[in-house]
Motif scaffolding. Structure first.
Motif, short mmCIF file in Angstrom:
data_model
loop_
_atom_site.label_atom_id
_atom_site.label_comp_id
_atom_site.label_asym_id
_atom_site.label_seq_id
_atom_site.Cartn_x
_atom_site.Cartn_y
_atom_site.Cartn_z
N LYS A 53 -18.80 2.12 -6.66
CA LYS A 53 -18.59 2.67 -5.32
C LYS A 53 -17.25 3.39 -5.23
CE LYS A 53 -21.32 -0.88 -2.95
NZ LYS A 53 -21.31 -1.90 -1.88
N GLY A 54 -17.09 4.14 -4.17
CA GLY A 54 -15.82 4.80 -3.93
C GLY A 54 -14.83 3.85 -3.25
N PRO A 55 -13.56 4.19 -3.24
CA PRO A 55 -12.56 3.37 -2.55
C PRO A 55 -12.88 3.27 -1.06
CG PRO A 55 -11.50 4.98 -3.99
CD PRO A 55 -12.95 5.35 -3.93
N GLN A 56 -12.71 2.05 -0.54
CA GLN A 56 -12.95 1.82 0.87
C GLN A 56 -11.67 1.35 1.54
OE1 GLN A 56 -16.32 -0.96 -0.06
NE2 GLN A 56 -17.26 0.09 1.67
N PHE A 57 -11.40 1.89 2.70
CA PHE A 57 -10.20 1.54 3.47
C PHE A 57 -10.22 0.06 3.83
CE2 PHE A 57 -6.93 2.44 6.62
CZ PHE A 57 -7.13 1.44 7.56
N ILE A 58 -9.07 -0.60 3.62
CA ILE A 58 -8.93 -2.00 4.04
C ILE A 58 -8.00 -2.08 5.23
CG2 ILE A 58 -8.23 -4.33 3.41
CD1 ILE A 58 -8.63 -3.58 0.51
N ILE A 59 -6.77 -1.61 5.02
CA ILE A 59 -5.75 -1.72 6.04
C ILE A 59 -4.66 -0.71 5.74
CG2 ILE A 59 -4.42 -3.51 4.81
CD1 ILE A 59 -4.00 -4.85 7.62
N ASP A 60 -3.98 -0.28 6.78
CA ASP A 60 -2.89 0.68 6.58
C ASP A 60 -1.64 0.19 7.32
OD1 ASP A 60 -4.00 3.21 9.04
OD2 ASP A 60 -3.67 1.05 9.22
N ILE A 61 -0.53 0.84 7.01
CA ILE A 61 0.72 0.50 7.69
C ILE A 61 1.64 1.72 7.68
CG2 ILE A 61 1.85 -0.39 5.60
CD1 ILE A 61 3.10 -2.59 7.48
N ARG A 62 2.32 1.92 8.78
CA ARG A 62 3.27 3.02 8.86
C ARG A 62 4.67 2.49 8.57
NH1 ARG A 62 0.64 7.37 10.29
NH2 ARG A 62 -1.32 7.12 11.43
N SER A 63 5.55 3.39 8.24
CA SER A 63 6.87 2.96 7.77
C SER A 63 7.73 2.39 8.88
CB SER A 63 7.60 4.11 7.09
OG SER A 63 7.75 5.20 7.98
N ASN A 64 7.31 2.52 10.14
CA ASN A 64 8.09 1.93 11.23
C ASN A 64 7.70 0.48 11.49
OD1 ASN A 64 5.60 2.40 12.32
ND2 ASN A 64 6.34 3.39 14.18
N MET A 65 6.82 -0.05 10.64
CA MET A 65 6.39 -1.44 10.74
C MET A 65 6.69 -2.14 9.43
SD MET A 65 2.64 -0.68 12.35
CE MET A 65 2.24 -2.38 12.69
N ASP A 66 6.81 -3.48 9.48
CA ASP A 66 6.96 -4.21 8.23
C ASP A 66 5.80 -5.18 7.98
OD1 ASP A 66 9.67 -6.21 9.65
OD2 ASP A 66 7.53 -6.16 10.08
N LYS A 67 4.92 -5.29 8.96
CA LYS A 67 3.79 -6.20 8.77
C LYS A 67 2.65 -5.74 9.65
CE LYS A 67 2.56 -11.11 9.25
NZ LYS A 67 3.08 -12.45 9.58
N ARG A 68 1.46 -5.84 9.11
CA ARG A 68 0.27 -5.54 9.91
C ARG A 68 -0.85 -6.48 9.47
NH1 ARG A 68 -3.35 -0.36 10.86
NH2 ARG A 68 -3.86 -0.78 13.03
N GLN A 69 -1.56 -7.00 10.45
CA GLN A 69 -2.63 -7.96 10.12
C GLN A 69 -3.98 -7.42 10.50
OE1 GLN A 69 -0.68 -11.51 12.07
NE2 GLN A 69 -1.35 -12.49 10.17
N GLY A 70 -4.96 -7.72 9.65
CA GLY A 70 -6.34 -7.42 9.96
C GLY A 70 -7.15 -8.70 9.85
#
Lengths: 113, 113
Positions: A42-59
């Motif tokens: 399969k092709g790569p599938q998006f899991i989670i992203d984060i922008r540089s103004n954050m240090d943590k993101r939860q899914g």
């Protein structure tokens, strides 16, 4: 050129364990980061992203941590399941103008029942 | 309904032949890409098109010629195939060239014998 890299090519865990996949990036101008999961055939599938103004993101069961000081990303998967077995990639991007994703080397995650 | 579809999924051909891979997206995106994934799973950008115009060409041999008849299609034609062209080729799309919402196809495995 600048590139994104991973520390561990293969990570083997038991079902139910927490998994941590690491990634180092070198382009200090990157301001957007994505984790992808690629299952066999399969092709790569998006899991989670984060922008540089954050240090943590939860899914859902996943958390991404960004440490800009040492240019390090990690993906934490809680209660890892056999269905999580795949190759995981981090990718970086500069959000200004047209740009493409630069991928790091993948990490194979193997989850044993 | 597949968002980014590639055909064929598998392609086996002899050295020296010319072949094409087709890609179509129904997401309404205006930017499309071709990536090459080598045997070590490393993903590298080849081309990027925005509204049928070539935006990025990452030092790919001129035997590779992308063609975008409209913004929903980006085909890849390869002349005089070489053994080193064997890889998995992924098409992807996004809106406005932004990395957010990047969507990959399921890949075309090209084997040159």
């Amino acid at each position: 050129g600048e590139s994104v890299g991973l520390h561990l090519p293969t990570l083997s865990v038991q079902e139910g364990d927490n998994s941590i996949i690491n990634c180092a990036y070198s382009n200090s101008a990157s301001d957007y980061f994505i984790w992808y999961k690629q299952e066999s055939g399969k092709g790569p599938q998006f899991i989670i992203d984060i922008r540089s103004n954050m240090d943590k993101r939860q899914g859902q069961r996943v958390t991404v941590l960004l440490n800009k000081t040492v240019k390090h990303l990690s993906l934490q998967i809680a209660a890892t399941q056999p269905g999580d077995s795949a190759v995981y990639f981090c990718a970086e991007n500069q959000s200004s103008g047209y740009s493409t994703l630069t991928f790091g080397k993948g990490t194979m995650l193997l989850v044993s029942p | 309904d597949t968002a980014v579809s590639q055909t064929p999924k598998y392609l086996v051909t002899q050295m020296g032949n010319d072949k094409s891979i087709k890609c179509e997206q129904n997401l309404g995106h205006d930017t499309m890409y071709w990536y090459k994934q080598d045997s070590k799973k490393f993903l590298k950008i080849m081309f990027s098109y925005n509204n049928k115009e070539l935006i990025i060409n990452e030092t790919v041999p001129n035997r590779f010629s992308p063609k975008s008849p409209d913004k929903a299609h980006l085909n890849l034609h390869i002349n005089s195939l070489e053994l080193g062209d064997s890889a998995v080729y992924f098409c992807a799309s996004s809106q406005g060239g932004w990395a957010y919402g990047y969507t990959f196809g399921s890949g075309t495995r090209l084997t040159v014998v």
